[in-house]
Design a protein around this motif. Structure first.
Motif, PDB file in Angstrom:
ATOM      1  N   ASP A  56      29.733  30.819  24.316  1.00  0.00           N
ATOM      2  CA  ASP A  56      29.734  29.407  24.085  1.00  0.00           C
ATOM      3  C   ASP A  56      31.123  29.079  23.775  1.00  0.00           C
ATOM      4  OD1 ASP A  56      27.272  28.690  24.534  1.00  0.00           O
ATOM      5  OD2 ASP A  56      26.730  28.473  22.530  1.00  0.00           O
ATOM      6  N   LEU A  57      31.661  28.191  24.480  1.00  0.00           N
ATOM      7  CA  LEU A  57      33.339  27.503  24.287  1.00  0.00           C
ATOM      8  C   LEU A  57      32.965  26.010  23.895  1.00  0.00           C
ATOM      9  CD1 LEU A  57      36.152  28.255  24.325  1.00  0.00           C
ATOM     10  CD2 LEU A  57      36.058  27.764  26.651  1.00  0.00           C
ATOM     11  N   PHE A  58      33.525  25.468  22.842  1.00  0.00           N
ATOM     12  CA  PHE A  58      33.166  24.072  22.561  1.00  0.00           C
ATOM     13  C   PHE A  58      34.334  23.826  21.773  1.00  0.00           C
ATOM     14  CE2 PHE A  58      30.663  26.621  19.798  1.00  0.00           C
ATOM     15  CZ  PHE A  58      30.863  25.959  18.582  1.00  0.00           C
ATOM     16  N   GLN A  59      34.531  22.502  21.791  1.00  0.00           N
ATOM     17  CA  GLN A  59      35.462  21.687  21.021  1.00  0.00           C
ATOM     18  C   GLN A  59      34.927  20.474  20.114  1.00  0.00           C
ATOM     19  OE1 GLN A  59      37.940  20.369  24.210  1.00  0.00           O
ATOM     20  NE2 GLN A  59      39.687  21.906  23.950  1.00  0.00           N
ATOM     21  N   PRO A  60      35.356  20.698  18.960  1.00  0.00           N
ATOM     22  CA  PRO A  60      35.022  19.822  18.044  1.00  0.00           C
ATOM     23  C   PRO A  60      35.640  18.332  18.332  1.00  0.00           C
ATOM     24  CG  PRO A  60      35.247  21.508  16.694  1.00  0.00           C
ATOM     25  CD  PRO A  60      35.879  21.832  18.186  1.00  0.00           C
ATOM     26  N   ILE A  61      35.017  17.176  18.227  1.00  0.00           N
ATOM     27  CA  ILE A  61      35.698  15.769  18.315  1.00  0.00           C
ATOM     28  C   ILE A  61      35.653  14.979  17.340  1.00  0.00           C
ATOM     29  CG2 ILE A  61      35.293  15.957  20.916  1.00  0.00           C
ATOM     30  CD1 ILE A  61      32.816  14.006  20.674  1.00  0.00           C
ATOM     31  N   LEU A  62      36.627  14.085  17.339  1.00  0.00           N
ATOM     32  CA  LEU A  62      36.731  13.214  15.955  1.00  0.00           C
ATOM     33  C   LEU A  62      35.919  11.951  16.380  1.00  0.00           C
ATOM     34  CD1 LEU A  62      40.487  13.594  15.694  1.00  0.00           C
ATOM     35  CD2 LEU A  62      38.841  14.681  14.360  1.00  0.00           C
ATOM     36  N   LYS A  63      34.498  12.148  16.623  1.00  0.00           N
ATOM     37  CA  LYS A  63      33.774  10.910  16.910  1.00  0.00           C
ATOM     38  C   LYS A  63      32.381  11.364  16.089  1.00  0.00           C
ATOM     39  CE  LYS A  63      35.423  10.310  21.382  1.00  0.00           C
ATOM     40  NZ  LYS A  63      35.038  10.039  22.618  1.00  0.00           N
ATOM     41  N   ALA A  64      31.681  10.266  15.486  1.00  0.00           N
ATOM     42  CA  ALA A  64      30.477  10.375  14.519  1.00  0.00           C
ATOM     43  C   ALA A  64      29.522   9.305  14.770  1.00  0.00           C
ATOM     44  CB  ALA A  64      30.903  10.703  13.303  1.00  0.00           C
ATOM     45  N   ALA A  65      28.416   9.454  14.617  1.00  0.00           N
ATOM     46  CA  ALA A  65      27.336   8.350  14.789  1.00  0.00           C
ATOM     47  C   ALA A  65      26.877   8.295  13.376  1.00  0.00           C
ATOM     48  CB  ALA A  65      26.186   8.499  15.468  1.00  0.00           C
ATOM     49  N   PHE A  66      26.678   6.917  12.891  1.00  0.00           N
ATOM     50  CA  PHE A  66      26.177   6.787  11.577  1.00  0.00           C
ATOM     51  C   PHE A  66      24.899   5.938  11.506  1.00  0.00           C
ATOM     52  CE2 PHE A  66      30.770   7.227  11.233  1.00  0.00           C
ATOM     53  CZ  PHE A  66      30.834   7.979  10.327  1.00  0.00           C
ATOM     54  N   PHE A  67      24.063   6.014  10.732  1.00  0.00           N
ATOM     55  CA  PHE A  67      22.642   5.455  10.664  1.00  0.00           C
ATOM     56  C   PHE A  67      22.455   5.209   8.931  1.00  0.00           C
ATOM     57  CE2 PHE A  67      22.902   7.955  14.437  1.00  0.00           C
ATOM     58  CZ  PHE A  67      22.433   7.169  15.385  1.00  0.00           C
ATOM     59  N   PHE A  68      21.507   4.339   8.792  1.00  0.00           N
ATOM     60  CA  PHE A  68      20.801   4.198   7.512  1.00  0.00           C
ATOM     61  C   PHE A  68      19.319   4.510   7.855  1.00  0.00           C
ATOM     62  CE2 PHE A  68      24.286   1.676   6.244  1.00  0.00           C
ATOM     63  CZ  PHE A  68      24.620   2.362   4.999  1.00  0.00           C
ATOM     64  N   ALA A  69      18.557   5.394   7.556  1.00  0.00           N
ATOM     65  CA  ALA A  69      17.093   5.626   8.099  1.00  0.00           C
ATOM     66  C   ALA A  69      16.249   5.037   6.699  1.00  0.00           C
ATOM     67  CB  ALA A  69      17.150   6.975   8.000  1.00  0.00           C
ATOM     68  N   THR A  70      14.912   4.909   7.096  1.00  0.00           N
ATOM     69  CA  THR A  70      14.075   4.275   6.163  1.00  0.00           C
ATOM     70  C   THR A  70      13.120   5.420   5.687  1.00  0.00           C
ATOM     71  OG1 THR A  70      12.504   4.134   7.866  1.00  0.00           O
ATOM     72  CG2 THR A  70      13.565   2.190   7.542  1.00  0.00           C
ATOM     73  N   ARG A  71      13.484   6.496   5.777  1.00  0.00           N
ATOM     74  CA  ARG A  71      12.972   8.121   5.375  1.00  0.00           C
ATOM     75  C   ARG A  71      14.079   8.855   5.103  1.00  0.00           C
ATOM     76  NH1 ARG A  71       9.806  11.084  10.000  1.00  0.00           N
ATOM     77  NH2 ARG A  71      11.310  12.897  10.119  1.00  0.00           N
ATOM     78  N   PRO A  72      13.936   9.641   4.246  1.00  0.00           N
ATOM     79  CA  PRO A  72      14.895  10.825   3.947  1.00  0.00           C
ATOM     80  C   PRO A  72      14.942  11.716   5.039  1.00  0.00           C
ATOM     81  CG  PRO A  72      13.358  11.127   2.264  1.00  0.00           C
ATOM     82  CD  PRO A  72      12.676   9.994   3.102  1.00  0.00           C
ATOM     83  N   TYR A  73      16.316  12.119   5.408  1.00  0.00           N
ATOM     84  CA  TYR A  73      16.450  13.270   6.282  1.00  0.00           C
ATOM     85  C   TYR A  73      17.547  14.404   5.553  1.00  0.00           C
ATOM     86  CZ  TYR A  73      14.619  10.749  10.057  1.00  0.00           C
ATOM     87  OH  TYR A  73      13.787  10.111  10.964  1.00  0.00           O
ATOM     88  N   SER A  74      17.397  15.572   5.795  1.00  0.00           N
ATOM     89  CA  SER A  74      18.305  16.597   5.130  1.00  0.00           C
ATOM     90  C   SER A  74      19.422  16.853   6.219  1.00  0.00           C
ATOM     91  CB  SER A  74      17.420  18.009   5.281  1.00  0.00           C
ATOM     92  OG  SER A  74      16.676  18.079   4.288  1.00  0.00           O
ATOM     93  N   ASN A  75      20.586  17.054   5.297  1.00  0.00           N
ATOM     94  CA  ASN A  75      21.859  17.381   6.048  1.00  0.00           C
ATOM     95  C   ASN A  75      21.595  18.375   7.286  1.00  0.00           C
ATOM     96  OD1 ASN A  75      23.582  15.445   4.729  1.00  0.00           O
ATOM     97  ND2 ASN A  75      24.380  17.159   3.441  1.00  0.00           N
ATOM     98  N   GLY A  76      22.208  18.146   8.288  1.00  0.00           N
ATOM     99  CA  GLY A  76      21.823  19.165   9.598  1.00  0.00           C
ATOM    100  C   GLY A  76      20.702  18.937  10.456  1.00  0.00           C
ATOM    101  N   THR A  77      19.776  18.057  10.115  1.00  0.00           N
ATOM    102  CA  THR A  77      18.590  17.581  10.799  1.00  0.00           C
ATOM    103  C   THR A  77      19.104  17.181  12.110  1.00  0.00           C
ATOM    104  OG1 THR A  77      17.290  16.981   8.727  1.00  0.00           O
ATOM    105  CG2 THR A  77      16.380  16.190  10.658  1.00  0.00           C
ATOM    106  N   VAL A  78      18.569  17.905  13.228  1.00  0.00           N
ATOM    107  CA  VAL A  78      18.545  17.450  14.477  1.00  0.00           C
ATOM    108  C   VAL A  78      18.033  16.234  14.862  1.00  0.00           C
ATOM    109  CG1 VAL A  78      18.613  18.115  16.923  1.00  0.00           C
ATOM    110  CG2 VAL A  78      19.335  19.710  15.218  1.00  0.00           C
TER     111      VAL A  78
END
Length: 150
Positions: A56-78
């Motif tokens: 696997d060859l990949f490049q991290p990018i300087l982009k992110a998505a932000f949300f407020f959710a109505t229920r809790p999610y753990s970090n790293g949840t897909v």
């Protein structure tokens, strides 16, 4: 990876700005990158299937998505589909590494319509926003897999 337990060695070099994970065993793994959270723990920020005897060859990018959710999610949840309205922010060339956005619970996200921002509709699929296939990187990965196989 050089063992069925998923261990291996880290080497410097390779394509500038890229991460390469070589799997030299006949076993599938999930591989990717983690980021350090505010409590000092590493959380997955990108994970991909790494098939046996492949790379696997990949490049991290300087982009992110932000949300407020109505229920809790753990970090790293897909999450493959937006659960509420969100915003996709490109931090490339951002002054001091930051962008200004606001959120109103009734009105949603605001970013003044700048080209570095994009609203994400509730229930929108996220894969095409978060995983960007760079044709040059795909070709380079194919060449590396050929060399790795020989």
């Amino acid at each position: 990876m050089d063992s069925p337990s998923g261990t291996g060695e880290v080497h410097q070099g390779g394509q500038s700005g890229s991460l390469e994970i070589d799997n030299g065993v006949q076993q599938r793994f999930t591989a990717g990158i983690c980021t350090l959270d505010t409590t000092g723990n590493y959380q997955p920020s990108g994970a991909f299937t790494l098939y046996g005897n492949s790379t696997d060859l990949f490049q991290p990018i300087l982009k992110a998505a932000f949300f407020f959710a109505t229920r809790p999610y753990s970090n790293g949840t897909v999450i493959q589909q937006a659960v509420t309205q969100g915003i996709f922010v490109d931090f490339t060339n951002a002054p001091n590494g930051s962008r200004e956005v606001t959120y109103n619970i009734d009105g949603g996200w605001e970013y003044s319509g700048k080209p570095w921002g994009q609203l994400i509709a509730s229930r929108e699929m996220l894969t095409s926003l978060l995983i960007i296939q760079d044709p040059a990187l795909v070709a380079q990965n194919a060449e590396r897999e050929k060399a790795f196989a020989s």
